[in-house]
Enzyme design. Sequence first.
Site, mmCIF file in Angstrom:
data_model
loop_
_atom_site.group_PDB
_atom_site.id
_atom_site.type_symbol
_atom_site.label_atom_id
_atom_site.label_comp_id
_atom_site.label_asym_id
_atom_site.label_seq_id
_atom_site.Cartn_x
_atom_site.Cartn_y
_atom_site.Cartn_z
ATOM 1 C CG HIS A 30 0.166 2.059 -9.349
ATOM 2 N ND1 HIS A 30 -0.066 1.716 -8.039
ATOM 3 C CD2 HIS A 30 -0.946 2.738 -9.746
ATOM 4 C CE1 HIS A 30 -1.249 2.170 -7.662
ATOM 5 N NE2 HIS A 30 -1.796 2.792 -8.671
ATOM 6 C CG ASP A 75 -2.071 0.911 1.125
ATOM 7 O OD1 ASP A 75 -2.300 1.463 0.025
ATOM 8 O OD2 ASP A 75 -2.763 1.112 2.131
ATOM 9 N N GLY A 76 0.318 2.325 -0.568
ATOM 10 C CA GLY A 76 0.980 3.630 -0.465
ATOM 11 C C GLY A 76 1.633 4.118 -1.745
ATOM 12 C CG LEU A 117 9.760 -16.506 -3.678
ATOM 13 C CD1 LEU A 117 9.971 -16.421 -2.158
ATOM 14 C CD2 LEU A 117 9.896 -15.104 -4.265
ATOM 15 N NE ARG A 160 -7.310 2.038 -6.248
ATOM 16 C CZ ARG A 160 -6.168 2.137 -5.576
ATOM 17 N NH1 ARG A 160 -5.071 2.478 -6.195
ATOM 18 N NH2 ARG A 160 -6.128 1.901 -4.286
ATOM 19 C CD1 TRP A 207 7.486 6.496 -2.361
ATOM 20 C CD2 TRP A 207 7.039 6.885 -4.532
ATOM 21 N NE1 TRP A 207 8.685 6.542 -3.037
ATOM 22 C CE2 TRP A 207 8.442 6.776 -4.368
ATOM 23 C CE3 TRP A 207 6.530 7.126 -5.812
ATOM 24 C CZ2 TRP A 207 9.331 6.901 -5.435
ATOM 25 C CZ3 TRP A 207 7.416 7.263 -6.859
ATOM 26 C CH2 TRP A 207 8.792 7.151 -6.671
ATOM 27 C CB SER A 248 -7.757 -4.129 2.531
ATOM 28 O OG SER A 248 -7.593 -2.893 3.174
ATOM 29 N NE ARG A 275 -8.277 0.433 5.187
ATOM 30 C CZ ARG A 275 -7.803 1.658 5.228
ATOM 31 N NH1 ARG A 275 -8.068 2.431 6.260
ATOM 32 N NH2 ARG A 275 -7.074 2.140 4.243
ATOM 33 C CD GLU A 326 -12.987 -4.269 -2.065
ATOM 34 O OE1 GLU A 326 -11.798 -4.207 -1.721
ATOM 35 O OE2 GLU A 326 -13.811 -5.084 -1.599
ATOM 36 N NE ARG A 379 -4.121 6.777 -7.442
ATOM 37 C CZ ARG A 379 -4.034 6.494 -6.144
ATOM 38 N NH1 ARG A 379 -3.802 7.459 -5.266
ATOM 39 N NH2 ARG A 379 -4.181 5.264 -5.732
ATOM 40 C CD1 TRP A 434 -12.411 -5.663 -10.715
ATOM 41 C CD2 TRP A 434 -11.530 -4.827 -12.584
ATOM 42 N NE1 TRP A 434 -11.771 -6.686 -11.381
ATOM 43 C CE2 TRP A 434 -11.226 -6.197 -12.534
ATOM 44 C CE3 TRP A 434 -11.067 -4.084 -13.674
ATOM 45 C CZ2 TRP A 434 -10.494 -6.868 -13.516
ATOM 46 C CZ3 TRP A 434 -10.340 -4.742 -14.667
ATOM 47 C CH2 TRP A 434 -10.061 -6.107 -14.579
#
Length: 244
Positions: free
Chosen positions: A43, A26-27, A137, A77, A31, A198, A196, A73, A39, A75
């Site tokens: 990302h 998150d963030g 991994l 945006r 940032w 979420s 949260r 959720e 935004r 979607w």
Amino acid sequence: MPAQSQDDQQYPPLEEVPQHVGIIMDGNGRWARARNLPRSAGHRAGTENLRRVLRAAVEFGVQILTIYAFSTENWSRPEGEVHALLTILEGVIDRELQELHEEGVQLRHVGRIERLPEKLQQKIRQAIELTQNNEQLLLNVAFDYVGRSEIVDAIRRIIIDRIPPDQVNEDTVSRYLYTAGLPDPDLIIRTSGEMRISNFLIWQGAYAEYYITPAMWPDFDKDELYKALKAYKQRERRFGLVPR
Ligand code: FPP
């Protein structure tokens, strides 16, 4: 003398490393805003950071990483941001898949794949197939994921498979989740200070330790991961039992 980079730094070995770590990344937006950037730049910075965190996770001995890359959720945006996130995932597969494969990363998807663009679905399926035998991994990418829908999907499939009600128990539900066959997360990290869950791994995280850091995701570096893993070691996991 130049400052030592985190890549070369020696970290004292951790006595106990969580096998499965979940991350709510998150963030990115904050940032970017703090730097007067769009935004989508947040990302992109978050995606570059993911690469660094993957390497650090392998170095510290984490075996399974589940990252929350796109919640259902998301979607809602703005269209441009949704498009940017879909394009970023496609770009990661195009540019990074071969290297991830060579590094032994096994990719899996958790969530609903059907709503993603057809071309992206194909790339995800190819990436899963190519990397299915890798063992360094396991990277679960939660994309179009929310925990409640995952449980609803599990219930639907349990009904379709006509499992008698008296045979449905917690193990049955776990086997029908997207994460079937994997151990539950031991540690769930959330960046950017929000307290949260979420809708992330709500079934699997029932006994997870939670670690919240104020760092925004693009700034969550190797030192930050080390701190989170060290904090995990200092917790006493009781699973509802009395203290030892
Ligand atoms: C939350 O920050 C982050 C996301 C919704 C996307 C996370 C995605 C990435 C880091 C890159 C994509 C990863 C892959 C595997 C391709 P936010 O936008 O909610 O930040 P804010 O709360 O500050 O607005």
